[in-house]
Design a protein around this motif. Structure first.
Motif: not given
Ligand SMILES: [Zn+2]
Ligand SMILES: [Zn+2]
Lengths: 198, 198
Positions: A94, A97-101, A185-186, A189-190, A192-193
């Motif tokens: 995760i 993927s850079g999708s979560f802060r 990763g993508s 990201t998908h 998570f969104n």
């Protein structure tokens, strides 16, 4: 037996590594002995130190040699978001993927009655305590989309329902039956969104 | 960076193993940390001991922590047969085939002028000395059927010619049980050129 005792012992020990059979263990041992003794010595030290000193983060149960892992200790993470995953490898996937802060809670497994793994074994009491004490507003459940992962997700939803939190599950862009750590990763990201309220 | 420093160090160190990339190094590190710390400790010890204590057999240059390797020290090997190979892995392969009852000489490489590897680097003086001192009657050259292996075999033949030994080369061709259509062209060429009357 064509190996000396120490080489035989090394080849046997290398087979504790996942995916390493007799043939690749022999190849590894000879490669280190013939061409990379310094690499072998560094690996011995790294293993010794990691096995001795790496424990679990007091807050999220992720692997770390510090009392708190880097993510829990960081001030730049959103304290209102908490993502529940099964394993440290899932955290890595995760993060990459850079999708979560937000921050994480690492179950270190999933509910598995057949293996005798109940809520206490995967840190559920610690998770509930954390949710009560902290400013988390959204709990994102990212257990694997397997039978056990879904059951674990369901159990957590039931437990946290009285707290009035916003509970979500990452979208199933992740292939069913697949393991989170192998997803690109993508796709993550998908996922998570596309998370949905449960 | 999602790893603590010790885990990062372990993953980096594991990549010195042949065939281990970033993803499998991570998988290995987590497997040991989460499920097999004892295996990790044993591997650290085995590596440390092997890197420190394994050297070369005084007689055949094979890897061993003893002054003489098990094969050189054994009284049940035929002292009249000596097989020259490039590497310890070749000794293992031949021993596993059970096709040879003599002893070995391990070059630990092959002649490679481009890499600056000459006769002294692959133990040729030691081989000649051994042949003069011992009761070897047949020298079997089993270097690899590569350009360098052939050149090395040729060089050895020239050097030992004055000794009046019986010098042989293992046969090369289509592997038994192999299917002709999957054998590479140069092996087939070699097999045709080496054909024998029936
Ligand atoms: Zn943590
Ligand atoms: Zn020997």
């Amino acid at each position: 037996m064509s190996y000396s005792p120490l080489i035989d012992q090394l080849i046997t020990a290398l087979r504790c590594l996942p995916g390493v059979g007799a043939k690749s263990a022999q190849r590894m041992a000879f490669q280190l002995l013939e061409r990379d003794r310094q690499g072998g010595r560094l690996l011995a030290e790294a293993l010794q130190q990691a096995m001795a000193d790496v424990g679990h983060c007091a807050q999220c149960r992720n692997l770390t040699e510090q009392p708190l892992c880097g993510i829990c200790a960081s001030h730049s993470r959103d304290p209102q978001l908490l993502c529940v995953v099964e394993s440290p490898a899932d955290v890595v996937a995760i993060e990459q993927s850079g999708s979560f802060r937000g921050r994480y809670f690492v179950l270190q497994g999933h509910l598995s009655p057949l293996d005798g793994l109940g809520p206490d074994d995967i840190g559920i009491p610690q998770l509930l305590e954390r949710l009560q004490e902290s400013e988390v507003e959204e709990l994102i459940i990212a257990t694997n989309p397997t039978v056990e992962g879904e059951a674990t997700a369901h159990y957590i939803v039931e437990q946290v329902r009285p707290m009035g939190l916003n509970v979500t599950r990452i979208a199933h862009g992740v292939p069913l039956g697949g393991e989170l750590e192998y997803v690109d990763g993508s796709t993550l990201t998908h996922a998570f969104n596309g998370r949905k309220a449960l």
